[in-house]
Design a protein around this motif. Structure first.
Motif, PDB file in Angstrom:
ATOM      1  N   LYS A 271     -56.627   0.282  21.728  1.00 24.15           N
ATOM      2  CA  LYS A 271     -55.913   0.552  20.665  1.00 24.15           C
ATOM      3  C   LYS A 271     -54.705   1.506  20.853  1.00 24.15           C
ATOM      4  CE  LYS A 271     -59.586  -0.260  17.252  1.00 24.15           C
ATOM      5  NZ  LYS A 271     -60.536   0.284  16.213  1.00 24.15           N
ATOM      6  N   ARG A 272     -55.048   2.420  21.692  1.00 21.22           N
ATOM      7  CA  ARG A 272     -53.864   3.461  21.978  1.00 21.22           C
ATOM      8  C   ARG A 272     -52.747   2.623  22.859  1.00 21.22           C
ATOM      9  NH1 ARG A 272     -58.460   6.916  23.333  1.00 21.22           N
ATOM     10  NH2 ARG A 272     -58.037   6.460  25.669  1.00 21.22           N
ATOM     11  N   THR A 273     -53.041   1.743  23.851  1.00 21.89           N
ATOM     12  CA  THR A 273     -52.108   0.937  24.609  1.00 21.89           C
ATOM     13  C   THR A 273     -51.316   0.330  23.677  1.00 21.89           C
ATOM     14  OG1 THR A 273     -53.539   1.165  26.399  1.00 21.89           O
ATOM     15  CG2 THR A 273     -51.733  -0.401  26.421  1.00 21.89           C
ATOM     16  N   GLU A 274     -52.031  -0.447  22.534  1.00 22.41           N
ATOM     17  CA  GLU A 274     -51.333  -1.414  21.570  1.00 22.41           C
ATOM     18  C   GLU A 274     -50.307  -0.523  20.715  1.00 22.41           C
ATOM     19  OE1 GLU A 274     -54.002  -3.608  19.376  1.00 22.41           O
ATOM     20  OE2 GLU A 274     -54.382  -5.002  20.992  1.00 22.41           O
ATOM     21  N   ARG A 275     -50.800   0.530  20.317  1.00 23.86           N
ATOM     22  CA  ARG A 275     -50.083   1.652  19.593  1.00 23.86           C
ATOM     23  C   ARG A 275     -48.921   2.197  20.306  1.00 23.86           C
ATOM     24  NH1 ARG A 275     -53.843   4.132  17.714  1.00 23.86           N
ATOM     25  NH2 ARG A 275     -53.993   5.933  19.279  1.00 23.86           N
ATOM     26  N   ASP A 276     -49.084   2.566  21.682  1.00 25.59           N
ATOM     27  CA  ASP A 276     -48.035   2.831  22.561  1.00 25.59           C
ATOM     28  C   ASP A 276     -46.874   1.933  22.870  1.00 25.59           C
ATOM     29  OD1 ASP A 276     -49.226   5.478  22.656  1.00 25.59           O
ATOM     30  OD2 ASP A 276     -50.087   5.291  24.505  1.00 25.59           O
ATOM     31  N   VAL A 277     -47.501   0.754  22.860  1.00 21.76           N
ATOM     32  CA  VAL A 277     -46.466  -0.410  23.220  1.00 21.76           C
ATOM     33  C   VAL A 277     -45.604  -0.671  21.840  1.00 21.76           C
ATOM     34  CG1 VAL A 277     -46.153  -3.031  23.631  1.00 21.76           C
ATOM     35  CG2 VAL A 277     -47.652  -1.365  25.072  1.00 21.76           C
ATOM     36  N   ALA A 278     -46.332  -0.677  20.542  1.00 23.22           N
ATOM     37  CA  ALA A 278     -45.668  -0.919  19.471  1.00 23.22           C
ATOM     38  C   ALA A 278     -44.577   0.110  19.018  1.00 23.22           C
ATOM     39  CB  ALA A 278     -46.527  -0.948  18.323  1.00 23.22           C
ATOM     40  N   ASP A 279     -45.058   1.394  19.580  1.00 27.17           N
ATOM     41  CA  ASP A 279     -43.977   2.431  19.075  1.00 27.17           C
ATOM     42  C   ASP A 279     -42.817   2.475  20.262  1.00 27.17           C
ATOM     43  OD1 ASP A 279     -45.501   3.713  17.474  1.00 27.17           O
ATOM     44  OD2 ASP A 279     -46.579   5.344  18.523  1.00 27.17           O
ATOM     45  N   THR A 280     -42.922   1.938  21.436  1.00 26.41           N
ATOM     46  CA  THR A 280     -42.155   1.810  22.283  1.00 26.41           C
ATOM     47  C   THR A 280     -41.091   0.608  21.988  1.00 26.41           C
ATOM     48  OG1 THR A 280     -43.436   2.441  24.232  1.00 26.41           O
ATOM     49  CG2 THR A 280     -41.311   1.059  24.671  1.00 26.41           C
ATOM     50  N   ARG A 281     -41.544  -0.155  21.412  1.00 23.16           N
ATOM     51  CA  ARG A 281     -40.760  -1.554  20.841  1.00 23.16           C
ATOM     52  C   ARG A 281     -39.874  -1.117  20.035  1.00 23.16           C
ATOM     53  NH1 ARG A 281     -45.099  -6.483  21.043  1.00 23.16           N
ATOM     54  NH2 ARG A 281     -45.034  -6.844  23.392  1.00 23.16           N
ATOM     55  N   SER A 282     -40.545  -0.055  18.826  1.00 27.40           N
ATOM     56  CA  SER A 282     -39.784   0.307  17.675  1.00 27.40           C
ATOM     57  C   SER A 282     -38.645   1.186  17.797  1.00 27.40           C
ATOM     58  CB  SER A 282     -40.767   0.949  16.639  1.00 27.40           C
ATOM     59  OG  SER A 282     -41.932  -0.067  16.233  1.00 27.40           O
ATOM     60  N   TYR A 283     -38.969   2.282  18.662  1.00 29.08           N
ATOM     61  CA  TYR A 283     -38.157   3.317  18.997  1.00 29.08           C
ATOM     62  C   TYR A 283     -37.290   3.536  20.173  1.00 29.08           C
ATOM     63  CZ  TYR A 283     -41.449   5.062  15.225  1.00 29.08           C
ATOM     64  OH  TYR A 283     -42.135   5.147  14.143  1.00 29.08           O
TER      65      TYR A 283
END
Length: 208
Positions: free
Chosen positions: A67-79
């Motif tokens: 879950k942390r990895t998915e969240r980090d990947v999503a944040d990276t894509r977004s920002y």
């Protein structure tokens, strides 16, 4: 004939023999402690429970890591495009200023060259806004709302007793956010001298 006294060594040996005999008797009289037998089935059950607990902990840790990895990947894509988006905003600001500075006569001109130039600038400005929105960059609402120091930047105060104190009455430069993060705060003018906002509202901090 003189009588011989028993030697001290003989007495010590006799005492040692007696002590050893007493210890042997004590061992015979006192039964040895019996080691309780361990039920093999219970031992296997305990081992199985321990292994199961370890497995569940490992699965939970792996799930949290996923879950942390998915969240980090999503944040990276977004920002990831935050820096580029700020540069794009500078370009859209320039186009918007160009449109604002156009005199009314130029907009009403029948000259096809002038009309094409204005339409081209408007089209470019709309397209850049569309591309920014496509990548999650959205304008920050400000006018008519209560001043929010986390999303607005107060540039000046406007005396206006008809508006609640701290209400945004003018937007000097539009603000934008990317996802949940402020990309650029809205530069605004804030009402002063009116009634306070409803009870329970936070105090307005115009120093942000």
């Amino acid at each position: 004939m003189a009588q011989q006294n028993p030697s001290p060594n003989a007495d010590s040996e006799m005492m040692s023999d007696e002590t050893a005999a007493q210890a042997t008797e004590a061992e015979i009289e006192t039964p040895a402690e019996e080691t309780p037998e361990v039920d093999p089935l219970e031992a296997l059950r305990a081992e199985n429970a321990e292994l199961r607990d370890r497995l569940l902990r490992s699965v939970a840790e792996m799930e949290n890591l996923r879950k942390r990895t998915e969240r980090d990947v999503a944040d990276t894509r977004s920002y990831a495009i935050s820096g580029f988006a700020r540069d794009m905003l500078s370009a859209t600001d320039a186009l918007n200023r160009a449109l604002t500075m156009l005199p009314a006569e130029a907009r009403e001109s029948t000259d096809p060259t002038v009309k094409s130039l204005i339409e081209g600038i408007e089209l470019a400005e709309r397209e850049m806004q569309r591309l920014l929105a496509k990548h999650g960059v959205t304008p920050i609402e400000a006018e008519g709302l209560k001043f929010d120091p986390h999303r607005h930047q107060a540039m000046f105060e406007v005396p206006d007793p008809s508006r609640p104190e701290g209400t945004v009455v003018q937007v000097v430069q539009a603000g934008f956010a990317i996802g949940d993060r402020v990309l650029r705060p809205a530069m605004v003018g804030v009402a002063k001298g009116g009634p306070s906002h409803a009870a329970g509202d936070e105090a307005v901090d115009k120093s942000a």
